[in-house]
Design a protein around this motif. Structure first.
Motif, mmCIF file in Angstrom:
data_model
loop_
_atom_site.group_PDB
_atom_site.id
_atom_site.type_symbol
_atom_site.label_atom_id
_atom_site.label_comp_id
_atom_site.label_asym_id
_atom_site.label_seq_id
_atom_site.Cartn_x
_atom_site.Cartn_y
_atom_site.Cartn_z
ATOM 1 N N ILE A 67 4.141 35.594 67.121
ATOM 2 C CA ILE A 67 4.678 33.942 66.576
ATOM 3 C C ILE A 67 4.076 33.794 65.792
ATOM 4 O O ILE A 67 4.752 32.822 65.191
ATOM 5 C CB ILE A 67 3.773 33.301 68.158
ATOM 6 N N SER A 68 2.704 34.226 64.645
ATOM 7 C CA SER A 68 2.590 33.255 63.870
ATOM 8 C C SER A 68 3.203 33.547 62.102
ATOM 9 O O SER A 68 3.929 32.722 61.996
ATOM 10 C CB SER A 68 1.282 33.857 63.616
ATOM 11 N N ILE A 94 1.002 39.965 70.589
ATOM 12 C CA ILE A 94 2.139 38.648 70.057
ATOM 13 C C ILE A 94 2.000 37.416 69.578
ATOM 14 O O ILE A 94 2.831 37.240 68.799
ATOM 15 C CB ILE A 94 2.086 38.878 71.963
ATOM 16 N N LEU A 95 0.727 37.318 68.888
ATOM 17 C CA LEU A 95 0.181 36.096 68.751
ATOM 18 C C LEU A 95 0.689 36.544 66.668
ATOM 19 O O LEU A 95 1.079 35.665 66.176
ATOM 20 C CB LEU A 95 -1.121 35.958 68.235
ATOM 21 N N VAL A 104 -1.783 28.923 65.983
ATOM 22 C CA VAL A 104 -1.658 29.682 67.448
ATOM 23 C C VAL A 104 -2.943 30.346 67.731
ATOM 24 O O VAL A 104 -2.983 30.524 68.954
ATOM 25 C CB VAL A 104 -0.417 30.727 67.048
ATOM 26 N N LEU A 113 6.578 30.905 63.099
ATOM 27 C CA LEU A 113 6.363 30.018 63.205
ATOM 28 C C LEU A 113 6.080 29.965 61.587
ATOM 29 O O LEU A 113 6.194 28.642 60.788
ATOM 30 C CB LEU A 113 5.485 29.173 64.331
#
Length: 211
Positions: free
Chosen positions: A117-118, A113-114, A142, A121
């Motif tokens: 997101i990274s 998930i991270l 993040v 972004l």
């Protein structure tokens, strides 16, 4: 190669010469924060609070607004971390928070998930801002945000996250010429390894006592 090493050392010495007393204090408090965190000492969050407060002001004065904003987040988390460590044990309210683990499966889910997101972004930073190392810098930010939360909850694996985050940060800071900061993050990396070993020993001891 010898020239590069000598140049690197000279740059560190020059950076130390330019350090203000406030920056020195922030560095001292930052290292103290990790050393105290290894011992699970509540004073670690006090050191974290004042080091991040100093860095927030220094970065704001230097117009590094995103770094300043990130340190304001750390400032809030220092307060939350202190409260969580002291009062976070719901099952036994008179006891401080114990070390826990997310387990392999949950960590892989969190990492996935991270990373997503990274990437999202990072794409925004790479295409709509003038940020250098957009993806790497976003990755470290993040993961650092979540790793700080993990530390506040005394999750064992937070130290593994910090080893990766700090290692990547070392590369970024060297490339950007922040040699003293790179050395500081090298120290952080070593301390994170030590912290993981210490916390893992205590976690195993807790498991044996509860068995």
């Amino acid at each position: 190669k010898e020239y590069k090493i000598e140049n690197f050392i000279n740059n560190i010495q020059e950076a130390i010469g330019y350090m203000t007393s406030w920056e020195m204090l922030a560095v001292f408090l930052s290292v103290s924060y990790i050393l105290l965190a290894i011992k699970q000492n509540l004073w670690s969050w006090v050191a974290a609070f004042f080091s991040t407060l100093i860095y927030s002001i220094l970065f704001f004065d230097a117009s590094l607004l995103m770094d300043s904003a990130l340190n304001i987040f750390y400032l809030v988390m220092a307060v939350y971390g202190w409260y969580s460590w002291k009062y976070g044990n719901i099952k036994a309210q008179n006891e401080q928070l114990k070390i826990t683990t997310y387990g392999i499966t949950n960590n892989f889910k969190i990492i996935g998930i991270l990373i997503l997101i990274s990437i999202v972004l990072g794409y925004i930073m790479a295409n709509y801002t003038s940020a250098d190392f957009a993806y790497l810098d976003t990755f470290t930010t993040v993961f650092a945000v979540f790793a700080t939360y993990m530390l506040a909850k005394k999750v064992l694996e937070n130290w593994i996250y910090w080893v990766v985050i700090d290692t990547v940060s070392i590369y970024i800071y060297i490339q950007k010429g922040f040699y003293l900061t790179a050395v500081l993050f090298a120290i952080y990396t070593v301390l994170a390894c030590v912290a993981y070993i210490q916390w893992k020993k205590e976690y195993k001891n807790l498991e044996l006592k509860s068995a």
